[in-house]
Design an enzyme around this catalytic site. Structure first.
Site, PDB file in Angstrom:
ATOM      1  N   ASP A  83       0.858  -1.196   0.000  1.00 18.79           N
ATOM      2  CA  ASP A  83       0.000   0.000   0.000  1.00 18.79           C
ATOM      3  C   ASP A  83       0.896   1.248   0.000  1.00 18.79           C
ATOM      4  O   ASP A  83       1.860   1.328   0.774  1.00 18.79           O
ATOM      5  CB  ASP A  83      -0.871  -0.041   1.265  1.00 18.79           C
ATOM      6  CG  ASP A  83      -1.969   1.007   1.270  1.00 18.79           C
ATOM      7  OD1 ASP A  83      -2.394   1.438   0.173  1.00 18.79           O
ATOM      8  OD2 ASP A  83      -2.422   1.379   2.374  1.00 18.79           O
ATOM      9  N   HIS A  84       0.584   2.198  -0.851  1.00 15.46           N
ATOM     10  CA  HIS A  84       1.294   3.490  -0.898  1.00 15.46           C
ATOM     11  C   HIS A  84       2.815   3.371  -0.912  1.00 15.46           C
ATOM     12  O   HIS A  84       3.500   3.957  -0.052  1.00 15.46           O
ATOM     13  CB  HIS A  84       0.868   4.393   0.278  1.00 15.46           C
ATOM     14  CG  HIS A  84      -0.541   4.869   0.176  1.00 15.46           C
ATOM     15  ND1 HIS A  84      -0.948   5.859  -0.687  1.00 15.46           N
ATOM     16  CD2 HIS A  84      -1.658   4.448   0.822  1.00 15.46           C
ATOM     17  CE1 HIS A  84      -2.254   6.042  -0.571  1.00 15.46           C
ATOM     18  NE2 HIS A  84      -2.717   5.191   0.333  1.00 15.46           N
ATOM     19  N   ASP A 105       2.822   4.994  -5.389  1.00 14.25           N
ATOM     20  CA  ASP A 105       2.092   6.250  -5.211  1.00 14.25           C
ATOM     21  C   ASP A 105       3.005   7.417  -5.553  1.00 14.25           C
ATOM     22  O   ASP A 105       3.590   8.050  -4.673  1.00 14.25           O
ATOM     23  CB  ASP A 105       1.565   6.362  -3.774  1.00 14.25           C
ATOM     24  CG  ASP A 105       0.719   7.625  -3.596  1.00 14.25           C
ATOM     25  OD1 ASP A 105       0.593   8.391  -4.576  1.00 14.25           O
ATOM     26  OD2 ASP A 105       0.203   7.843  -2.492  1.00 14.25           O
ATOM     27  N   GLU A 142      -1.518   6.200  -8.857  1.00 14.95           N
ATOM     28  CA  GLU A 142      -2.487   7.199  -8.369  1.00 14.95           C
ATOM     29  C   GLU A 142      -2.295   8.514  -9.091  1.00 14.95           C
ATOM     30  O   GLU A 142      -1.170   8.968  -9.277  1.00 14.95           O
ATOM     31  CB  GLU A 142      -2.321   7.409  -6.847  1.00 14.95           C
ATOM     32  CG  GLU A 142      -3.235   8.517  -6.312  1.00 14.95           C
ATOM     33  CD  GLU A 142      -3.344   8.564  -4.787  1.00 14.95           C
ATOM     34  OE1 GLU A 142      -3.189   7.500  -4.147  1.00 14.95           O
ATOM     35  OE2 GLU A 142      -3.581   9.653  -4.256  1.00 14.95           O
ATOM     36  N   HIS A 192      -7.492   9.750   4.278  1.00 17.98           N
ATOM     37  CA  HIS A 192      -7.208   8.659   5.217  1.00 17.98           C
ATOM     38  C   HIS A 192      -7.641   9.042   6.635  1.00 17.98           C
ATOM     39  O   HIS A 192      -7.699  10.219   6.966  1.00 17.98           O
ATOM     40  CB  HIS A 192      -5.708   8.348   5.239  1.00 17.98           C
ATOM     41  CG  HIS A 192      -5.214   7.724   3.968  1.00 17.98           C
ATOM     42  ND1 HIS A 192      -4.074   8.124   3.324  1.00 17.98           N
ATOM     43  CD2 HIS A 192      -5.719   6.715   3.220  1.00 17.98           C
ATOM     44  CE1 HIS A 192      -3.887   7.385   2.238  1.00 17.98           C
ATOM     45  NE2 HIS A 192      -4.881   6.529   2.147  1.00 17.98           N
ATOM     46  N   SER A 228     -11.508   4.871   2.251  1.00 16.15           N
ATOM     47  CA  SER A 228     -12.916   4.491   2.051  1.00 16.15           C
ATOM     48  C   SER A 228     -13.527   3.734   3.216  1.00 16.15           C
ATOM     49  O   SER A 228     -14.485   2.981   3.047  1.00 16.15           O
ATOM     50  CB  SER A 228     -13.065   3.713   0.741  1.00 16.15           C
ATOM     51  OG  SER A 228     -12.879   4.631  -0.317  1.00 16.15           O
ATOM     52  N   SER A 229     -12.978   3.942   4.401  1.00 19.22           N
ATOM     53  CA  SER A 229     -13.663   3.423   5.584  1.00 19.22           C
ATOM     54  C   SER A 229     -14.989   4.166   5.740  1.00 19.22           C
ATOM     55  O   SER A 229     -15.095   5.356   5.407  1.00 19.22           O
ATOM     56  CB  SER A 229     -12.802   3.634   6.835  1.00 19.22           C
ATOM     57  OG  SER A 229     -11.840   2.614   6.944  1.00 19.22           O
ATOM     58  N   ASN A 269     -10.167   0.651  -0.348  1.00 19.81           N
ATOM     59  CA  ASN A 269      -9.193   0.537   0.739  1.00 19.81           C
ATOM     60  C   ASN A 269      -9.783   0.860   2.105  1.00 19.81           C
ATOM     61  O   ASN A 269     -10.426   1.913   2.285  1.00 19.81           O
ATOM     62  CB  ASN A 269      -8.026   1.488   0.475  1.00 19.81           C
ATOM     63  CG  ASN A 269      -7.033   0.895  -0.488  1.00 19.81           C
ATOM     64  OD1 ASN A 269      -7.332  -0.077  -1.183  1.00 19.81           O
ATOM     65  ND2 ASN A 269      -5.851   1.469  -0.542  1.00 19.81           N
TER      66      ASN A 269
HETATM   67  P1  13P Z   1      -9.120   4.568   5.597  1.00 21.18           P
HETATM   68  O1  13P Z   1      -8.302   5.417   6.499  1.00 21.18           O
HETATM   69  O2  13P Z   1     -10.393   5.254   5.182  1.00 21.18           O
HETATM   70  O3  13P Z   1      -9.406   3.235   6.165  1.00 21.18           O
HETATM   71  O4  13P Z   1      -8.301   4.351   4.239  1.00 21.18           O
HETATM   72  C1  13P Z   1      -7.282   3.389   4.161  1.00 21.18           C
HETATM   73  C2  13P Z   1      -6.484   3.510   2.915  1.00 21.18           C
HETATM   74  O5  13P Z   1      -6.816   4.203   1.973  1.00 21.18           O
HETATM   75  C3  13P Z   1      -5.233   2.724   2.857  1.00 21.18           C
HETATM   76  O6  13P Z   1      -4.511   2.968   1.697  1.00 21.18           O
HETATM   77  O1  G3H Z   2      -2.595   4.624   3.883  1.00 17.04           O
HETATM   78  C1  G3H Z   2      -3.048   4.592   4.991  1.00 17.04           C
HETATM   79  C2  G3H Z   2      -3.220   3.339   5.737  1.00 17.04           C
HETATM   80  O2  G3H Z   2      -4.235   3.524   6.684  1.00 17.04           O
HETATM   81  C3  G3H Z   2      -1.934   2.867   6.368  1.00 17.04           C
HETATM   82  O3  G3H Z   2      -1.627   3.635   7.465  1.00 17.04           O
HETATM   83  O4  G3H Z   2       0.790   4.201   7.192  1.00 17.04           O
HETATM   84  O5  G3H Z   2      -0.342   4.253   9.438  1.00 17.04           O
HETATM   85  O6  G3H Z   2       0.157   2.084   8.311  1.00 17.04           O
HETATM   86  P1  G3H Z   2      -0.161   3.546   8.141  1.00 17.04           P
HETATM   87 ZN    ZN Z   3      -4.657   4.921   0.906  1.00 21.03          ZN
END
Ligand code: 13P
Ligand code: G3H
Ligand code: ZN
Length: 344
Positions: A83-84, A105, A142, A192, A228-229, A269
């Site tokens: 992720d990212h 990203d 992205e 986020h 997208s929570s 996500n």
């Molecule tokens: P949330 O913070 O909305 O759960 O998003 C998580 C996310 O985008 C991780 O890449």
């Molecule tokens: O991209 C955001 C996710 O919630 C991951 O968060 O970098 O704190 O692990 P984090």
């Molecule tokens: Zn994200």
């Protein structure tokens, strides 16, 4: 089956009109919860680790936990995704660790904070696509930078900057042509964390119409919604009922996510909701039974709460029931696919 490339999962989701949650993990209980939910309702799975998660858990622990997930769930298609990724090197190290998908990203500079230029984004994403596709690994890119429109929170943007960094459909089209990414994350006003919106979001702050427009232009590109929570009220309430201090907040409503899925969104996500579910369960145990100190007494309920949450997401996104249909696709299969298409 071995870990599968994300592209194969998203292709199946697109062909069958559903979405898949990209679920962030940092520890064993989170991986167990996701796998228990997926096994219960026959769902494909995308597990993802941020750079912070890889540092916290250590790549070796994470790799072996994912191998355990595969061993215990041989019939489920499971993808492991970076992720990212903030740089090509982060993505390459993930591939070395066995991740079957990476997000480059390049919308932000390598510090992960400051929005970058389009040219930098294309250059770094192309570099990752070239090397990842050569070994069958999928790539998410992205365009635009996340950040809430109400006050810019997310990547630390001001409100005006957040508006200016929404994904431009022309640029999205160009970016996909320039890079050959398998999936495209778009900035549509989400951010986020827990504090996304100060009221149930309307179209002025959550731009689902932008997703529709991008999908019209790029009908064959899998779109990804970050931030997208849904930040469910009941999860906020549990935390606050047991000594927490979450200020009233609103996330991305399930019906908006479902609207996205009707318009090309294949990956959604979610991290914050998982954090809230686990924290609420832990707070409840510790508040109701202050004498308890065995970690299993609170991590077990936290894992159960996350299992319930993930199963519900899988139902809401339409993922449930699709694992059994999935014809196994390996990295070698995808490598051949990219070669056939002239993409490497
Ligand atoms: P949330 O913070 O909305 O759960 O998003 C998580 C996310 O985008 C991780 O890449
Ligand atoms: O991209 C955001 C996710 O919630 C991951 O968060 O970098 O704190 O692990 P984090
Ligand atoms: Zn994200």
């Amino acid at each position: 089956m071995p870990l599968v490339p994300m592209r194969a999962l998203l292709d199946h989701a697109a062909a069958n009109d559903y979405g898949i949650a990209g679920l962030n993990v940092n520890n064993m209980e989170q991986i167990q919860a996701i796998m228990m939910a997926a096994a219960e309702i026959d769902s494909p799975v995308i597990v993802q680790a941020s750079r912070g998660a890889r540092k916290y858990s250590n790549d070796a622990y994470l790799r072996h936990l994912m191998l355990a997930a595969v061993e215990l769930n041989p019939s489920l298609p499971i993808c492991m995704h970076q992720d990212h990724g903030n740089s090509a090197e982060t993505c390459f190290s993930a591939i070395e660790q066995g991740f079957t998908s990476v997000m480059m990203d390049g919308s932000l500079s390598e510090d992960g904070k400051v929005p970058s230029t389009y040219d930098y984004n294309v250059q770094v994403t192309r570099k990752v696509v070239g090397q990842a596709h050569a070994v069958g690994v999928s790539v998410e890119g992205e365009v635009g930078a996340l950040g809430g429109i109400e006050d810019g929170h997310g990547a630390g943007l001001s409100q005006a900057e957040a508006m200016a960094h929404l994904t431009d459909p022309d640029q999205a089209e160009q970016f996909v042509a320039d890079t050959g990414v398998d999936a495209l994350a778009v900035a549509i006003g989400t951010s986020h964390g827990a504090y996304k919106f100060s009221h149930k979001p309307t179209g002025d702050v959550l731009k689902m119409d932008l997703i529709e427009e991008i999908h019209r232009r790029l009908p064959n590109t899998h779109l990804v919604m970050h931030g997208s929570s849904s930040v469910p009220q009941e999860l906020q309430d549990v935390i606050n009922a047991f000594g927490g201090a979450i200020k009233q907040t609103y996330g991305v409503p399930v019906e908006e996510i479902q609207r996205g899925i009707k318009n090309g969104v294949r990956k959604v996500n979610v991290d914050t909701d998982s954090r809230l579910a686990m924290t609420g369960a832990i707070r409840k145990v510790l508040a109701e039974s202050p004498g308890k100190f065995d970690p299993r007494d609170y991590l077990g309920p936290a894992r159960d709460a996350l299992t319930l949450l993930v199963a519900q997401k899988m139902r809401d996104l339409g993922t449930a029931g699709h694992a059994g249909e999935f014809a196994q696709k390996t990295l070698e299969d995808m490598k051949a696919f990219y070669q056939r298409k002239g993409l490497v």
